[in-house]
Design a protein around this motif. Structure first.
Motif, mmCIF file in Angstrom:
data_model
loop_
_atom_site.group_PDB
_atom_site.id
_atom_site.type_symbol
_atom_site.label_atom_id
_atom_site.label_comp_id
_atom_site.label_asym_id
_atom_site.label_seq_id
_atom_site.Cartn_x
_atom_site.Cartn_y
_atom_site.Cartn_z
ATOM 1 N N ASN A 2 -55.552 57.407 -33.569
ATOM 2 C CA ASN A 2 -54.106 57.441 -33.406
ATOM 3 C C ASN A 2 -53.745 57.811 -31.969
ATOM 4 N N LYS A 3 -52.828 57.075 -31.359
ATOM 5 C CA LYS A 3 -52.408 57.354 -29.982
ATOM 6 C C LYS A 3 -51.597 58.636 -29.882
ATOM 7 N N ASN A 4 -51.127 59.172 -31.010
ATOM 8 C CA ASN A 4 -50.310 60.376 -30.975
ATOM 9 C C ASN A 4 -51.140 61.649 -31.080
ATOM 10 N N TYR A 5 -52.452 61.546 -31.004
ATOM 11 C CA TYR A 5 -53.302 62.725 -31.048
ATOM 12 C C TYR A 5 -53.647 63.140 -29.629
ATOM 13 N N GLY A 6 -53.239 64.353 -29.238
ATOM 14 C CA GLY A 6 -53.634 64.906 -27.961
ATOM 15 C C GLY A 6 -54.986 65.590 -28.135
ATOM 16 N N TYR A 7 -55.528 66.139 -27.046
ATOM 17 C CA TYR A 7 -56.856 66.738 -27.138
ATOM 18 C C TYR A 7 -56.855 67.960 -28.041
ATOM 19 N N ARG A 8 -55.771 68.724 -28.057
ATOM 20 C CA ARG A 8 -55.737 69.931 -28.897
ATOM 21 C C ARG A 8 -55.774 69.562 -30.371
ATOM 22 N N ARG A 9 -54.965 68.569 -30.723
ATOM 23 C CA ARG A 9 -54.920 68.132 -32.117
ATOM 24 C C ARG A 9 -56.244 67.486 -32.515
ATOM 25 N N GLU A 13 -58.873 68.538 -35.505
ATOM 26 C CA GLU A 13 -59.299 67.571 -36.508
ATOM 27 C C GLU A 13 -60.829 67.484 -36.577
ATOM 28 N N LEU A 14 -61.469 67.493 -35.410
ATOM 29 C CA LEU A 14 -62.938 67.445 -35.373
ATOM 30 C C LEU A 14 -63.546 68.704 -35.992
ATOM 31 N N ARG A 15 -62.940 69.838 -35.723
ATOM 32 C CA ARG A 15 -63.454 71.092 -36.306
ATOM 33 C C ARG A 15 -63.246 71.133 -37.813
ATOM 34 N N ASN A 16 -62.149 70.537 -38.300
ATOM 35 C CA ASN A 16 -61.927 70.449 -39.746
ATOM 36 C C ASN A 16 -62.982 69.586 -40.415
ATOM 37 N N LYS A 24 -62.590 71.474 -23.777
ATOM 38 C CA LYS A 24 -62.640 70.871 -22.442
ATOM 39 C C LYS A 24 -63.433 69.576 -22.459
ATOM 40 N N LYS A 25 -64.486 69.553 -23.232
ATOM 41 C CA LYS A 25 -65.300 68.340 -23.335
ATOM 42 C C LYS A 25 -64.503 67.218 -23.983
ATOM 43 N N VAL A 26 -63.768 67.554 -25.038
ATOM 44 C CA VAL A 26 -62.934 66.550 -25.718
ATOM 45 C C VAL A 26 -61.865 66.042 -24.762
ATOM 46 N N GLN A 27 -61.273 66.944 -23.984
ATOM 47 C CA GLN A 27 -60.235 66.552 -23.036
ATOM 48 C C GLN A 27 -60.805 65.600 -21.978
ATOM 49 N N ARG A 28 -61.994 65.894 -21.454
ATOM 50 C CA ARG A 28 -62.608 65.029 -20.449
ATOM 51 C C ARG A 28 -62.927 63.647 -21.013
ATOM 52 N N LYS A 32 -61.391 60.066 -19.825
ATOM 53 C CA LYS A 32 -62.273 58.996 -19.378
ATOM 54 C C LYS A 32 -62.012 57.704 -20.148
ATOM 55 N N LEU A 33 -61.721 57.812 -21.436
ATOM 56 C CA LEU A 33 -61.472 56.638 -22.272
ATOM 57 C C LEU A 33 -59.994 56.240 -22.291
ATOM 58 N N ALA A 34 -59.171 56.906 -21.489
ATOM 59 C CA ALA A 34 -57.729 56.627 -21.384
ATOM 60 C C ALA A 34 -57.048 56.725 -22.742
ATOM 61 N N LEU A 35 -57.284 57.819 -23.445
ATOM 62 C CA LEU A 35 -56.681 58.033 -24.765
ATOM 63 C C LEU A 35 -55.578 59.089 -24.706
ATOM 64 N N GLN A 36 -54.783 59.061 -23.637
ATOM 65 C CA GLN A 36 -53.700 60.019 -23.526
ATOM 66 C C GLN A 36 -52.590 59.684 -24.511
ATOM 67 N N VAL A 37 -51.832 60.679 -24.855
ATOM 68 C CA VAL A 37 -50.705 60.493 -25.760
ATOM 69 C C VAL A 37 -49.617 59.722 -25.025
ATOM 70 N N THR A 38 -49.043 58.713 -25.696
ATOM 71 C CA THR A 38 -48.008 57.900 -25.052
ATOM 72 C C THR A 38 -46.612 58.351 -25.438
ATOM 73 N N SER A 39 -46.423 58.836 -26.639
ATOM 74 C CA SER A 39 -45.068 59.154 -27.106
ATOM 75 C C SER A 39 -44.890 60.654 -27.272
ATOM 76 N N PHE A 40 -45.048 61.390 -26.188
ATOM 77 C CA PHE A 40 -44.883 62.838 -26.242
ATOM 78 C C PHE A 40 -43.610 63.230 -25.519
#
Length: 64
Positions: A2-9, A13-16, A24-28, A32-40
Motif C-alpha cells: 500500500n502506498k499509504n504505509y510510511g516506514y513507521r507503520r 506491521e512487520l513486527r506484528n 532505520k533499515k526499513v526507512q532506508r 531506495k525502492l521509492a516507496l514514500q507515502v504520496t497522500s500524506f
C-alpha cells in the motif's frame, strides 16, 4: 504494498507478523525502492482559547 504505509507503520506491521526489524533499515530500504507515502497531509489545528460562555465578570474595583 500500500502506498499509504510510511516506514513507521510498515515497521509496526512487520513486527506484528513476527519479524524483528530496525526502523532505520526499513526507512532506508523504502527510500531506495521509492516507496514514500504520496497522500500524506498533516492535520493542522487552529489554536483557540475560547472555553465557552464563562461566569459573570467581577466588577473592576481596583481600576486596572
Amino acid at each position: 504494498m500500500n502506498k499509504n504505509y510510511g516506514y513507521r507503520r510498515m515497521v509496526g506491521e512487520l513486527r506484528n507478523q513476527g519479524y524483528c526489524v530496525n526502523k532505520k533499515k526499513v526507512q532506508r530500504i523504502m527510500q531506495k525502492l521509492a516507496l514514500q507515502v504520496t497522500s500524506f497531509t498533516r492535520k493542522s489545528w487552529k489554536y483557540s482559547s475560547y472555553k465557552g460562555k464563562g461566569g459573570t465578570v467581577a466588577p473592576n474595583r481596583i481600576r486596572r
